[in-house]
Write an enzyme that holds these catalytic residues in place. Sequence first.
Site, PDB file in Angstrom:
ATOM      1  N   GLY A 289       1.150  -1.483   0.170  1.00  8.95           N
ATOM      2  CA  GLY A 289       0.207  -0.536  -0.215  1.00  8.95           C
ATOM      3  C   GLY A 289       0.598   1.189   0.289  1.00  8.95           C
ATOM      4  O   GLY A 289       1.588   1.001   0.398  1.00  8.95           O
TER       5      GLY A 289
ATOM      6  N   GLN B  68       2.891   9.998   1.490  1.00  8.04           N
ATOM      7  CA  GLN B  68       3.986   9.532   1.846  1.00  8.04           C
ATOM      8  C   GLN B  68       5.018   9.810   0.566  1.00  8.04           C
ATOM      9  O   GLN B  68       6.039   9.530   0.449  1.00  8.04           O
ATOM     10  CB  GLN B  68       4.254   7.782   1.907  1.00  8.04           C
ATOM     11  CG  GLN B  68       3.868   7.167   3.075  1.00  8.04           C
ATOM     12  CD  GLN B  68       3.062   5.665   2.741  1.00  8.04           C
ATOM     13  OE1 GLN B  68       2.472   5.267   2.555  1.00  8.04           O
ATOM     14  NE2 GLN B  68       4.330   4.716   2.776  1.00  8.04           N
TER      15      GLN B  68
ATOM     16  N   CYS C 222       6.710  -0.174   6.331  1.00  8.96           N
ATOM     17  CA  CYS C 222       6.300   0.549   6.272  1.00  8.96           C
ATOM     18  C   CYS C 222       7.384   0.866   4.944  1.00  8.96           C
ATOM     19  O   CYS C 222       8.412   1.422   5.576  1.00  8.96           O
ATOM     20  CB  CYS C 222       5.803   1.445   6.732  1.00  8.96           C
ATOM     21  SG  CYS C 222       5.322   3.194   6.271  1.00  8.96           S
ATOM     22  N   LEU C 223       6.870   1.052   4.013  1.00  8.95           N
ATOM     23  CA  LEU C 223       7.862   2.026   2.430  1.00  8.95           C
ATOM     24  C   LEU C 223       8.533   3.324   2.987  1.00  8.95           C
ATOM     25  O   LEU C 223       9.696   3.183   2.520  1.00  8.95           O
ATOM     26  CB  LEU C 223       7.669   1.987   1.638  1.00  8.95           C
ATOM     27  CG  LEU C 223       6.147   0.670   1.126  1.00  8.95           C
ATOM     28  CD1 LEU C 223       5.959   1.651  -0.480  1.00  8.95           C
ATOM     29  CD2 LEU C 223       7.468   0.190   0.350  1.00  8.95           C
TER      30      LEU C 223
ATOM     31  N   HIS D 299      -3.506   0.320   8.010  1.00  7.73           N
ATOM     32  CA  HIS D 299      -2.578   1.573   8.029  1.00  7.73           C
ATOM     33  C   HIS D 299      -2.327   2.462   7.514  1.00  7.73           C
ATOM     34  O   HIS D 299      -1.747   3.324   7.509  1.00  7.73           O
ATOM     35  CB  HIS D 299      -1.541  -0.249   6.990  1.00  7.73           C
ATOM     36  CG  HIS D 299       0.255  -0.086   7.666  1.00  7.73           C
ATOM     37  ND1 HIS D 299       0.638  -0.207   8.161  1.00  7.73           N
ATOM     38  CD2 HIS D 299       0.651   1.590   6.556  1.00  7.73           C
ATOM     39  CE1 HIS D 299       1.814   0.555   7.479  1.00  7.73           C
ATOM     40  NE2 HIS D 299       2.432   1.853   6.695  1.00  7.73           N
ATOM     41  N   GLU D 300      -2.620   2.044   5.641  1.00 15.03           N
ATOM     42  CA  GLU D 300      -2.679   3.549   4.695  1.00 15.03           C
ATOM     43  C   GLU D 300      -3.906   4.484   5.626  1.00 15.03           C
ATOM     44  O   GLU D 300      -3.712   5.732   5.112  1.00 15.03           O
ATOM     45  CB  GLU D 300      -3.217   2.764   3.571  1.00 15.03           C
ATOM     46  CG  GLU D 300      -2.368   2.244   2.755  1.00 15.03           C
ATOM     47  CD  GLU D 300      -1.054   2.527   2.947  1.00 15.03           C
ATOM     48  OE1 GLU D 300      -0.493   3.724   2.762  1.00 15.03           O
ATOM     49  OE2 GLU D 300      -0.626   1.105   3.252  1.00 15.03           O
TER      50      GLU D 300
ATOM     51  N   HIS E 295      -2.140   6.046   7.690  1.00 12.99           N
ATOM     52  CA  HIS E 295      -1.056   7.354   6.903  1.00 12.99           C
ATOM     53  C   HIS E 295      -1.816   8.913   7.177  1.00 12.99           C
ATOM     54  O   HIS E 295      -1.449   9.588   6.836  1.00 12.99           O
ATOM     55  CB  HIS E 295      -0.300   7.142   5.799  1.00 12.99           C
ATOM     56  CG  HIS E 295       0.421   6.428   5.647  1.00 12.99           C
ATOM     57  ND1 HIS E 295       1.965   6.621   6.473  1.00 12.99           N
ATOM     58  CD2 HIS E 295       0.883   4.996   5.531  1.00 12.99           C
ATOM     59  CE1 HIS E 295       3.125   5.799   6.148  1.00 12.99           C
ATOM     60  NE2 HIS E 295       2.146   5.077   5.910  1.00 12.99           N
TER      61      HIS E 295
END
Length: 166
Positions: free
Chosen positions: A60, A65, A102-103, A144-145, A148
């Site tokens: 995701g 981000q 996480c990215l 999770h997203e 963010h």
Amino acid sequence: YIDICRLAASWRKKMATRKILLKGEKALNSHCRPVTEFNDRLHTLLDDMKETLYKAQGYGLAAPQVGILKRVAVIDVGEGYIELINPEILDPEGEQRDVEGCLSCPDVWGYVKRPYSCTLRAQDRNGEYYEMKLEGLFCRCACHETDHLDGKLFVDLVDEFVKPEE
């Protein structure tokens, strides 16, 4: 004729990968604004985020981000690609505790508790609302997203960090 072809080629939509911000960047801790305009600019953002997600090999990616403070995310956990605009997590049920990454936090992993299932309510790229019942990894990723978009990173929710080799 050649000039018309060049002009037409310049109008074609080009997808691009965007730079993924890393922990410490202000945008990652900012609350995002709702999307109110469903236009070509939004479509370009979604297309770029999709390409960025696949290139980074993540599950995701949320707009903050890539430095955009809008309530937009994209997900693909292997059950199909979806776009989330103005997402809401409804009716969370059960509990799952699993390792997340996480990215924006490379090489950081930790256990996070999330609901096992939920209903996702969001809009598509044209502004149409949809709902999906999610379970397991799909639910985890949507939560999770969505975090963010509220300026929260998973590292703030970790109850136990683990090393990548574990």
